[in-house]
Design a protein around this motif. Structure first.
Motif, PDB file in Angstrom:
ATOM      1  N   ALA A 187      43.503  40.920  37.924  1.00 48.22           N
ATOM      2  CA  ALA A 187      42.567  40.154  38.751  1.00 48.22           C
ATOM      3  C   ALA A 187      43.164  38.819  39.196  1.00 48.22           C
ATOM      4  O   ALA A 187      42.882  38.351  40.303  1.00 48.22           O
ATOM      5  CB  ALA A 187      41.274  39.910  37.976  1.00 48.22           C
ATOM      6  N   ARG A 188      43.984  38.202  38.351  1.00 43.75           N
ATOM      7  CA  ARG A 188      44.547  36.902  38.725  1.00 43.75           C
ATOM      8  C   ARG A 188      45.541  37.052  39.888  1.00 43.75           C
ATOM      9  O   ARG A 188      45.545  36.236  40.812  1.00 43.75           O
ATOM     10  CB  ARG A 188      45.235  36.255  37.522  1.00 43.75           C
ATOM     11  CG  ARG A 188      45.421  34.758  37.695  1.00 43.75           C
ATOM     12  CD  ARG A 188      45.962  34.118  36.418  1.00 43.75           C
ATOM     13  NE  ARG A 188      45.718  32.689  36.408  1.00 43.75           N
ATOM     14  CZ  ARG A 188      46.497  31.790  37.015  1.00 43.75           C
ATOM     15  NH1 ARG A 188      47.559  32.199  37.694  1.00 43.75           N
ATOM     16  NH2 ARG A 188      46.216  30.513  36.950  1.00 43.75           N
ATOM     17  N   ARG A 189      46.359  38.072  39.832  1.00 46.56           N
ATOM     18  CA  ARG A 189      47.300  38.305  40.931  1.00 46.56           C
ATOM     19  C   ARG A 189      46.555  38.578  42.225  1.00 46.56           C
ATOM     20  O   ARG A 189      46.918  38.085  43.298  1.00 46.56           O
ATOM     21  CB  ARG A 189      48.227  39.475  40.598  1.00 46.56           C
ATOM     22  CG  ARG A 189      49.332  39.708  41.638  1.00 46.56           C
ATOM     23  CD  ARG A 189      50.096  40.997  41.347  1.00 46.56           C
ATOM     24  NE  ARG A 189      49.249  42.161  41.549  1.00 46.56           N
ATOM     25  CZ  ARG A 189      48.968  42.688  42.751  1.00 46.56           C
ATOM     26  NH1 ARG A 189      49.480  42.145  43.848  1.00 46.56           N
ATOM     27  NH2 ARG A 189      48.205  43.758  42.849  1.00 46.56           N
ATOM     28  N   LEU A 190      45.489  39.356  42.125  1.00 50.01           N
ATOM     29  CA  LEU A 190      44.676  39.669  43.296  1.00 50.01           C
ATOM     30  C   LEU A 190      44.075  38.401  43.901  1.00 50.01           C
ATOM     31  O   LEU A 190      44.125  38.189  45.117  1.00 50.01           O
ATOM     32  CB  LEU A 190      43.566  40.645  42.898  1.00 50.01           C
ATOM     33  CG  LEU A 190      42.543  40.994  43.989  1.00 50.01           C
ATOM     34  CD1 LEU A 190      43.225  41.724  45.131  1.00 50.01           C
ATOM     35  CD2 LEU A 190      41.431  41.850  43.398  1.00 50.01           C
ATOM     36  N   MET A 191      43.499  37.539  43.043  1.00 46.60           N
ATOM     37  CA  MET A 191      42.887  36.327  43.546  1.00 46.60           C
ATOM     38  C   MET A 191      43.927  35.366  44.107  1.00 46.60           C
ATOM     39  O   MET A 191      43.696  34.702  45.121  1.00 46.60           O
ATOM     40  CB  MET A 191      42.084  35.642  42.430  1.00 46.60           C
ATOM     41  CG  MET A 191      41.373  34.365  42.871  1.00 46.60           C
ATOM     42  SD  MET A 191      40.285  34.586  44.317  1.00 46.60           S
ATOM     43  CE  MET A 191      39.037  35.689  43.664  1.00 46.60           C
ATOM     44  N   THR A 192      45.099  35.294  43.466  1.00 45.73           N
ATOM     45  CA  THR A 192      46.176  34.444  43.973  1.00 45.73           C
ATOM     46  C   THR A 192      46.574  34.863  45.381  1.00 45.73           C
ATOM     47  O   THR A 192      46.732  34.030  46.282  1.00 45.73           O
ATOM     48  CB  THR A 192      47.404  34.510  43.039  1.00 45.73           C
ATOM     49  OG1 THR A 192      47.027  34.077  41.733  1.00 45.73           O
ATOM     50  CG2 THR A 192      48.525  33.627  43.562  1.00 45.73           C
ATOM     51  N   GLY A 193      46.702  36.163  45.594  1.00 43.42           N
ATOM     52  CA  GLY A 193      47.052  36.679  46.915  1.00 43.42           C
ATOM     53  C   GLY A 193      45.958  36.424  47.936  1.00 43.42           C
ATOM     54  O   GLY A 193      46.239  36.073  49.091  1.00 43.42           O
ATOM     55  N   LEU A 194      44.693  36.594  47.523  1.00 40.73           N
ATOM     56  CA  LEU A 194      43.578  36.378  48.445  1.00 40.73           C
ATOM     57  C   LEU A 194      43.490  34.912  48.877  1.00 40.73           C
ATOM     58  O   LEU A 194      43.315  34.610  50.064  1.00 40.73           O
ATOM     59  CB  LEU A 194      42.264  36.799  47.780  1.00 40.73           C
ATOM     60  CG  LEU A 194      40.992  36.568  48.596  1.00 40.73           C
ATOM     61  CD1 LEU A 194      41.049  37.358  49.897  1.00 40.73           C
ATOM     62  CD2 LEU A 194      39.755  36.949  47.791  1.00 40.73           C
ATOM     63  N   LEU A 195      43.625  33.993  47.922  1.00 37.65           N
ATOM     64  CA  LEU A 195      43.564  32.563  48.259  1.00 37.65           C
ATOM     65  C   LEU A 195      44.710  32.180  49.189  1.00 37.65           C
ATOM     66  O   LEU A 195      44.532  31.375  50.114  1.00 37.65           O
ATOM     67  CB  LEU A 195      43.603  31.721  46.975  1.00 37.65           C
ATOM     68  CG  LEU A 195      42.369  31.805  46.075  1.00 37.65           C
ATOM     69  CD1 LEU A 195      42.596  31.016  44.791  1.00 37.65           C
ATOM     70  CD2 LEU A 195      41.125  31.301  46.800  1.00 37.65           C
ATOM     71  N   ALA A 196      45.885  32.753  48.937  1.00 35.73           N
ATOM     72  CA  ALA A 196      47.032  32.467  49.807  1.00 35.73           C
ATOM     73  C   ALA A 196      46.778  32.993  51.217  1.00 35.73           C
ATOM     74  O   ALA A 196      47.081  32.329  52.217  1.00 35.73           O
ATOM     75  CB  ALA A 196      48.296  33.087  49.222  1.00 35.73           C
ATOM     76  N   MET A 197      46.201  34.177  51.311  1.00 35.84           N
ATOM     77  CA  MET A 197      45.902  34.776  52.608  1.00 35.84           C
ATOM     78  C   MET A 197      44.921  33.911  53.405  1.00 35.84           C
ATOM     79  O   MET A 197      45.019  33.776  54.625  1.00 35.84           O
ATOM     80  CB  MET A 197      45.327  36.182  52.420  1.00 35.84           C
ATOM     81  CG  MET A 197      45.055  36.929  53.720  1.00 35.84           C
ATOM     82  SD  MET A 197      44.338  38.563  53.425  1.00 35.84           S
ATOM     83  CE  MET A 197      42.682  38.116  52.875  1.00 35.84           C
ATOM     84  N   LEU A 198      43.982  33.299  52.675  1.00 34.43           N
ATOM     85  CA  LEU A 198      42.973  32.448  53.319  1.00 34.43           C
ATOM     86  C   LEU A 198      43.435  31.006  53.485  1.00 34.43           C
ATOM     87  O   LEU A 198      42.706  30.178  54.030  1.00 34.43           O
ATOM     88  CB  LEU A 198      41.676  32.475  52.493  1.00 34.43           C
ATOM     89  CG  LEU A 198      40.981  33.832  52.371  1.00 34.43           C
ATOM     90  CD1 LEU A 198      39.798  33.738  51.414  1.00 34.43           C
ATOM     91  CD2 LEU A 198      40.524  34.337  53.736  1.00 34.43           C
ATOM     92  N   GLY A 199      44.633  30.719  52.979  1.00 35.01           N
ATOM     93  CA  GLY A 199      45.133  29.355  53.070  1.00 35.01           C
ATOM     94  C   GLY A 199      44.462  28.401  52.111  1.00 35.01           C
ATOM     95  O   GLY A 199      44.429  27.193  52.337  1.00 35.01           O
ATOM     96  N   LEU A 200      43.948  28.941  51.006  1.00 35.38           N
ATOM     97  CA  LEU A 200      43.191  28.130  50.050  1.00 35.38           C
ATOM     98  C   LEU A 200      43.908  27.997  48.706  1.00 35.38           C
ATOM     99  O   LEU A 200      43.312  27.552  47.734  1.00 35.38           O
ATOM    100  CB  LEU A 200      41.807  28.751  49.811  1.00 35.38           C
ATOM    101  CG  LEU A 200      40.883  28.817  51.026  1.00 35.38           C
ATOM    102  CD1 LEU A 200      39.624  29.609  50.683  1.00 35.38           C
ATOM    103  CD2 LEU A 200      40.516  27.427  51.506  1.00 35.38           C
ATOM    104  N   GLU A 201      45.184  28.362  48.660  1.00 32.80           N
ATOM    105  CA  GLU A 201      45.868  28.351  47.370  1.00 32.80           C
ATOM    106  C   GLU A 201      45.965  26.957  46.763  1.00 32.80           C
ATOM    107  O   GLU A 201      46.075  26.799  45.539  1.00 32.80           O
ATOM    108  CB  GLU A 201      47.273  28.962  47.481  1.00 32.80           C
ATOM    109  CG  GLU A 201      48.223  28.173  48.375  1.00 32.80           C
ATOM    110  CD  GLU A 201      48.189  28.632  49.815  1.00 32.80           C
ATOM    111  OE1 GLU A 201      49.247  28.602  50.479  1.00 32.80           O
ATOM    112  OE2 GLU A 201      47.099  29.043  50.279  1.00 32.80           O
ATOM    113  N   ASN A 202      45.896  25.918  47.588  1.00 27.65           N
ATOM    114  CA  ASN A 202      45.983  24.545  47.086  1.00 27.65           C
ATOM    115  C   ASN A 202      44.643  23.814  47.116  1.00 27.65           C
ATOM    116  O   ASN A 202      44.590  22.608  46.878  1.00 27.65           O
ATOM    117  CB  ASN A 202      47.017  23.751  47.883  1.00 27.65           C
ATOM    118  CG  ASN A 202      48.416  24.318  47.717  1.00 27.65           C
ATOM    119  OD1 ASN A 202      48.820  24.662  46.619  1.00 27.65           O
ATOM    120  ND2 ASN A 202      49.137  24.435  48.827  1.00 27.65           N
ATOM    121  N   ALA A 203      43.580  24.554  47.409  1.00 27.88           N
ATOM    122  CA  ALA A 203      42.264  23.929  47.489  1.00 27.88           C
ATOM    123  C   ALA A 203      41.838  23.428  46.121  1.00 27.88           C
ATOM    124  O   ALA A 203      42.049  24.092  45.115  1.00 27.88           O
ATOM    125  CB  ALA A 203      41.227  24.920  48.025  1.00 27.88           C
TER     126      ALA A 203
END
Length: 208
Positions: A187-203
């Motif tokens: 689940a963590r890898r999935l969420m990391t990829g999703l946030l990166a896709m949305l441009g939210l990895e540093n939010a």
């Protein structure tokens, strides 16, 4: 105060402590039984047996099976809410860290069964916005004092923010059930990829 009165006071205090211990033992055993068997298959008789008491004290402290299940649900919800509140007290936290708090709680199959599966059907969906979990998540996401909430309120109306939070909570509940069905999912890898896709990895969330 006379010696007799002092002795009586101590006796009452001891009895009160014993009652509290019994109540806590019942709740602890109920957490296990409802978590293992679910509401429909759990029985007060088994809970009483595990607690080493008769069923009568359960009726005295909790009223009936439904009220005991409600107490169990609220206990699990309070634990989750406390973890979310602790995150919110930090000066900053990432969305991925918030996800980690969620996933950690989902590792407890009893929580998933009681809160996400049974409580929805037994206690009704209408109670969800009033739960401690919903209130804490709403505080994290919609408070104008926090970066995430300030941005949401800049772009959306109060009604729209409320709807977005409900959508997020529903999505999280579905994700939890999927994780429970297949613990091997990363689940963590999935969420990391999703946030990166949305441009939210540093939010960041937290205090402003």
């Amino acid at each position: 105060m006379s010696p007799a009165a002092t002795t009586s006071s101590r006796k009452r205090l001891t009895q009160a402590e014993r009652r509290q211990q019994t109540r806590e033992k019942v709740l602890l055993c109920a957490l296990a039984v409802f978590g293992e068997r679910g509401y429909a298959d759990a029985s007060l008789a088994e809970i009483a047996e595990r607690a080493g008491i008769t069923v009568t004290p359960i009726y005295h402290y909790f009223g009936n099976k439904l009220q005991l299940f409600t107490a169990v649900t609220e206990h699990y919800e309070a634990r989750f809410a406390a973890n979310m509140a602790a995150l919110g007290e930090r000066e900053q936290f990432s969305l991925l860290e918030a996800w980690d708090v969620f996933v950690d709680m989902m590792q407890d199959p009893a929580f998933t069964r009681v809160v996400l599966m049974d409580a929805t059907h037994v206690l009704g969906r209408e109670r969800w916005p009033e739960t401690s979990v919903f209130r804490e998540v709403k505080k994290l996401l919609s408070s104008a004092e926090r970066p995430v909430g300030a941005e949401l309120r800049r772009q959306f109306s109060d009604a729209e923010v409320e709807l977005l939070i409900r959508m997020a909570m529903s999505a999280l509940a579905e994700a939890a059930l999927s994780l429970a069905a297949d613990p091997a999912l990363d689940a963590r890898r999935l969420m990391t990829g999703l946030l990166a896709m949305l441009g939210l990895e540093n939010a960041q969330g937290g205090s402003r």
